[in-house]
Scaffold this active site. Structure first.
Site, PDB file in Angstrom:
ATOM      1  N   THR A  60      10.308   3.503   6.723  1.00 36.15           N
ATOM      2  CA  THR A  60      10.943   2.186   6.626  1.00 36.15           C
ATOM      3  C   THR A  60      12.176   2.064   7.511  1.00 36.15           C
ATOM      4  O   THR A  60      12.383   1.038   8.148  1.00 36.15           O
ATOM      5  CB  THR A  60      11.312   1.884   5.159  1.00 36.15           C
TER       6      THR A  60
ATOM      7  N   HIS B 178       3.965  -4.296   7.474  1.00 35.93           N
ATOM      8  CA  HIS B 178       3.846  -3.791   6.102  1.00 35.93           C
ATOM      9  C   HIS B 178       2.552  -2.992   6.034  1.00 35.93           C
ATOM     10  O   HIS B 178       1.553  -3.376   6.647  1.00 35.93           O
ATOM     11  CB  HIS B 178       3.779  -4.949   5.102  1.00 35.93           C
TER      12      HIS B 178
END
Length: 151
Positions: A94, A118
């Site tokens: 991330t 994502h």
């Protein structure tokens, strides 16, 4: 093929605006995963609230929903050997500054919030996300290249 599964990958609004859709699709194709679902959509905040339901109590939730609903996204379903783990490895972690070069985030992203893509984090969450984004189902077909990609 053992461990054949599906994963949900989404190009976020920043990735769409930066023209990275084709590059991201190409990376997954070159890796050997099979595209079985593709959707370009400007989803509602309510749809993203369902998608990110597990984060609803976190302080960043409202900002995340506003950002995700700020522009169109590309939802995709990829199928193949260990597709969930493969997809997450291809995206990188991330925090893009800690994501190695060669990953999508390592190559294209500078911000945790504007993280380009994502990826489902587990097989069960992939199944839920696919059902949410593709209630009509996905394509079923044989890819003649599979015997050259998987053992």
């Amino acid at each position: 093929m053992s461990n054949k599964e599906q994963t949900f990958i989404m190009v976020k609004p920043d990735g769409v605006q930066r023209g990275l859709i084709g590059e991201i699709i190409a990376r997954f194709e070159k890796r050997g995963l099979k595209l079985v679902g593709l959707k370009f959509v400007h989803a509602t905040p309510e749809h993203f609230e369902k998608h990110y339901h597990e984060h609803r109590e976190k302080s960043f939730f409202s900002g995340l929903i506003a950002y995700m609903a700020s522009g169109p996204v590309v939802g995709m379903v990829w199928e193949g050997l260990d597709a969930v783990k493969t997809g997450r490895a291809m995206l990188g972690i991330t925090n893009p500054l800690a994501s190695p070069p060669g990953t999508i985030r390592g190559d294209y992203t500078l911000s945790v919030r504007l993280s380009t893509c994502h990826a489902s984090d587990a097989v069960d969450s992939a199944q839920k996300e696919i059902a949410l984004w593709f209630p009509e189902g996905v394509a079923q077909y044989s890819n003649s290249m599979e015997s050259w990609i998987f053992e």
